[in-house]
Write a protein that holds these residues in place. Structure first.
Motif, PDB file in Angstrom:
ATOM      1  N   GLN A  33       0.818  -1.213   0.000  1.00  0.00           N
ATOM      2  CA  GLN A  33       0.000   0.000   0.000  1.00  0.00           C
ATOM      3  C   GLN A  33       0.853   1.265   0.000  1.00  0.00           C
ATOM      4  OE1 GLN A  33      -2.659  -0.639   3.326  1.00  0.00           O
ATOM      5  NE2 GLN A  33      -3.356  -2.590   2.455  1.00  0.00           N
ATOM      6  N   SER A  34       1.971   1.214   0.708  1.00  0.00           N
ATOM      7  CA  SER A  34       2.877   2.359   0.726  1.00  0.00           C
ATOM      8  C   SER A  34       3.432   2.618  -0.669  1.00  0.00           C
ATOM      9  CB  SER A  34       4.011   2.103   1.720  1.00  0.00           C
ATOM     10  OG  SER A  34       4.963   3.138   1.686  1.00  0.00           O
ATOM     11  N   TYR A  35       3.823   1.545  -1.352  1.00  0.00           N
ATOM     12  CA  TYR A  35       4.359   1.695  -2.708  1.00  0.00           C
ATOM     13  C   TYR A  35       3.284   2.214  -3.657  1.00  0.00           C
ATOM     14  CZ  TYR A  35       6.219   0.470  -7.298  1.00  0.00           C
ATOM     15  OH  TYR A  35       6.639   0.526  -8.607  1.00  0.00           O
ATOM     16  N   ARG A  36       2.097   1.661  -3.560  1.00  0.00           N
ATOM     17  CA  ARG A  36       1.004   2.037  -4.473  1.00  0.00           C
ATOM     18  C   ARG A  36       0.609   3.503  -4.305  1.00  0.00           C
ATOM     19  NH1 ARG A  36      -4.779   1.321  -5.286  1.00  0.00           N
ATOM     20  NH2 ARG A  36      -5.150   0.401  -7.344  1.00  0.00           N
ATOM     21  N   SER A  37       0.804   4.037  -3.098  1.00  0.00           N
ATOM     22  CA  SER A  37       0.448   5.434  -2.851  1.00  0.00           C
ATOM     23  C   SER A  37       1.387   6.408  -3.545  1.00  0.00           C
ATOM     24  CB  SER A  37       0.475   5.715  -1.343  1.00  0.00           C
ATOM     25  OG  SER A  37       1.815   5.768  -0.860  1.00  0.00           O
ATOM     26  N   GLY A  38       2.561   5.907  -3.949  1.00  0.00           N
ATOM     27  CA  GLY A  38       3.553   6.785  -4.557  1.00  0.00           C
ATOM     28  C   GLY A  38       4.327   7.602  -3.551  1.00  0.00           C
ATOM     29  N   LYS A  39       4.093   7.347  -2.258  1.00  0.00           N
ATOM     30  CA  LYS A  39       4.759   8.127  -1.205  1.00  0.00           C
ATOM     31  C   LYS A  39       5.654   7.247  -0.341  1.00  0.00           C
ATOM     32  CE  LYS A  39       0.807  11.293  -0.962  1.00  0.00           C
ATOM     33  NZ  LYS A  39      -0.267  11.854  -0.108  1.00  0.00           N
ATOM     34  N   GLY A  40       6.027   6.101  -0.874  1.00  0.00           N
ATOM     35  CA  GLY A  40       6.867   5.188  -0.104  1.00  0.00           C
ATOM     36  C   GLY A  40       8.248   5.754   0.163  1.00  0.00           C
ATOM     37  N   HIS A  41       8.844   5.328   1.265  1.00  0.00           N
ATOM     38  CA  HIS A  41      10.173   5.788   1.648  1.00  0.00           C
ATOM     39  C   HIS A  41      11.223   5.140   0.748  1.00  0.00           C
ATOM     40  CE1 HIS A  41      13.518   6.963   4.285  1.00  0.00           C
ATOM     41  NE2 HIS A  41      12.658   7.731   4.939  1.00  0.00           N
ATOM     42  N   HIS A  42      12.338   5.847   0.507  1.00  0.00           N
ATOM     43  CA  HIS A  42      13.370   5.313  -0.385  1.00  0.00           C
ATOM     44  C   HIS A  42      14.252   4.265   0.303  1.00  0.00           C
ATOM     45  CE1 HIS A  42      15.927   8.156   1.830  1.00  0.00           C
ATOM     46  NE2 HIS A  42      16.957   7.469   1.392  1.00  0.00           N
ATOM     47  N   ALA A  43      14.178   4.186   1.644  1.00  0.00           N
ATOM     48  CA  ALA A  43      14.993   3.217   2.374  1.00  0.00           C
ATOM     49  C   ALA A  43      14.168   2.630   3.511  1.00  0.00           C
ATOM     50  CB  ALA A  43      16.252   3.884   2.919  1.00  0.00           C
ATOM     51  N   CYS A 188      16.252   5.690   7.427  1.00  0.00           N
ATOM     52  CA  CYS A 188      15.426   4.569   6.979  1.00  0.00           C
ATOM     53  C   CYS A 188      14.080   4.568   7.713  1.00  0.00           C
ATOM     54  CB  CYS A 188      16.129   3.233   7.239  1.00  0.00           C
ATOM     55  SG  CYS A 188      17.697   2.994   6.389  1.00  0.00           S
ATOM     56  N   LEU A 189      13.083   4.046   7.050  1.00  0.00           N
ATOM     57  CA  LEU A 189      11.785   3.826   7.682  1.00  0.00           C
ATOM     58  C   LEU A 189      11.798   2.438   8.313  1.00  0.00           C
ATOM     59  CD1 LEU A 189       8.793   4.787   8.031  1.00  0.00           C
ATOM     60  CD2 LEU A 189       8.303   3.453   5.978  1.00  0.00           C
ATOM     61  N   PRO A 190      11.660   2.336   9.651  1.00  0.00           N
ATOM     62  CA  PRO A 190      11.730   1.018  10.285  1.00  0.00           C
ATOM     63  C   PRO A 190      10.466   0.185  10.046  1.00  0.00           C
ATOM     64  CG  PRO A 190      11.281   2.703  11.928  1.00  0.00           C
ATOM     65  CD  PRO A 190      11.507   3.430  10.635  1.00  0.00           C
ATOM     66  N   LEU A 191      10.681  -1.095   9.772  1.00  0.00           N
ATOM     67  CA  LEU A 191       9.582  -2.052   9.623  1.00  0.00           C
ATOM     68  C   LEU A 191       9.962  -3.280  10.437  1.00  0.00           C
ATOM     69  CD1 LEU A 191       6.912  -2.929   8.322  1.00  0.00           C
ATOM     70  CD2 LEU A 191       8.230  -3.783   6.369  1.00  0.00           C
ATOM     71  N   ARG A 192       9.319  -3.439  11.567  1.00  0.00           N
ATOM     72  CA  ARG A 192       9.683  -4.494  12.516  1.00  0.00           C
ATOM     73  C   ARG A 192       8.895  -5.774  12.237  1.00  0.00           C
ATOM     74  NH1 ARG A 192      13.605  -6.243  16.052  1.00  0.00           N
ATOM     75  NH2 ARG A 192      12.680  -7.602  17.616  1.00  0.00           N
TER      76      ARG A 192
END
Length: 343
Positions: A33-43, A188-192
């Motif tokens: 969903q983050s990618y599809r929004s076009g606003k995803g973080h680069h890292a 970076c955007l953390p994803l646990r």
């Protein structure tokens, strides 16, 4: 056809070839969903214990992005990679010009992975981004794991993260985020990811061909602590026997236990025992940290500090032992003696 890959455990599937991921639906949904929004973080910093699916998730997401280069046209969910697609085949064969996998390089003389990801490896990322993509697709770098970056390599990665190229994506894996440079974490955007629950563990092992219905099934699930790689070490590398021997050594006294200590050290220091030695090191350090935590909870601050100090000392000695190729049996004997003394 599955390729032989250095560092992949017996019975495992290399993450780039793994068609299934279990237990991380929320993380998959967030990435899609983050990618599809076009606003995803680069890292994205994918955090969690070793062997729970971080690398599989990274390659799965990379496949998704490269298969759907326009975010607005991408599906809302990550699907299983299509084995017939060009993207999947290129990723599995290492032939993709749009993905770079940075990991510890293999020493040509020994056939084993080197001790760290060096700055020379990171320089490959500079060349990677310097090449022109004929398709205009995304360029993705997977750092697997960033814990293995030495100081110079970490600083080199930081420079790229500070000024990321257009349509670039970094998937940074870590087993211990606290060990990374704070400046890398901050960019970076953390994803646990959490350790797998028992049911996803069973499904993941069934996917690999293991039917956990025997008498040791529950013990394996419990001892693996939500990690598929730990389960494989227990099943295929004698981990259950090593864990039992370790408990016997800690509980035993007198001359008889000394023989057990030497027998255990002989097994762990034998030729081609890298995997089980790493398993024992993790088991050992986990026990020391647990003892420190239990003492702190019980209010025995002196005992907690003693085990916390021991943990730091043991970690340093294990690192030095590997760095200078010291006698592994003597290292093991010394570690066990110190732990028994502390107990």
């Amino acid at each position: 056809m599955t390729m032989e890959r250095p560092g992949v455990l017996e019975g495992a599937v290399a993450p780039v070839e793994n068609s299934k991921l279990f237990g991380h639906r929320e993380a998959e949904a967030f990435l899609a969903q983050s990618y599809r929004s076009g606003k995803g973080h680069h890292a994205i910093l994918i955090e969690g214990p070793e062997g729970i699916g971080k690398a599989t998730l990274a390659f799965r997401f990379a496949n998704h992005v490269l298969s759907h280069p326009e975010p607005a046209e991408a599906p809302e969910h990550l699907g299983d990679p299509d084995p017939a697609s060009l993207v999947t085949r290129q990723l599995a064969s290492g032939a993709s010009h749009n993905l770079l996998h940075l990991a510890r390089p293999v020493d040509e003389k020994t056939g084993r992975a080197k001790g760290a990801i060096t700055v020379d490896e990171v320089r490959r990322a500079g060349k990677f981004f310097g090449q022109t993509s004929g398709t205009g697709n995304w360029r993705i770098v997977i750092i697997d794991p960033a814990d293995d970056l030495n100081r110079n390599a970490a600083n080199a990665i930081l420079k790229i993260l500070e000024e990321p190229p257009r349509r670039s994506l970094f998937l940074v894996l870590t087993h211990a985020p606290g060990k990374l440079l704070p400046t890398i974490r901050s960019r970076c955007l953390p994803l646990r990811l959490k350790p797998l629950e028992p049911e996803p563990m069973r499904l993941a092992l069934a996917h690999l061909g293991f039917d956990l219905t025997g008498p040791n099934a529950e013990g394996i699930i419990a001892a693996a602590s939500g990690s598929v790689s730990e389960a494989l070490k227990l099943i295929n590398y004698g981990g259950l026997d090593i864990a039992a021997a370790f408990e016997d050594v800690l509980a035993g006294q007198g001359p008889a236990v000394r023989k057990q200590v030497h027998k255990l050290a002989d097994i762990l220091s034998a030729k081609d025992s890298e995997t089980i030695y790493d398993f024992f090191s993790s088991l050992f350090m986990g026990r020391v940290m647990r003892l420190a935590r239990e003492a702190a909870i019980a209010g025995d601050i002196g005992r907690a500090e003693r085990f916390a100090t021991l943990s730091g000392s043991l970690t340093e000695r294990l690192t030095l032992s590997e760095a200078y190729n010291l006698d592994r049996k003597q290292t093991i004997l010394s570690l066990l003696d110190d732990l028994k003394d502390a107990l």
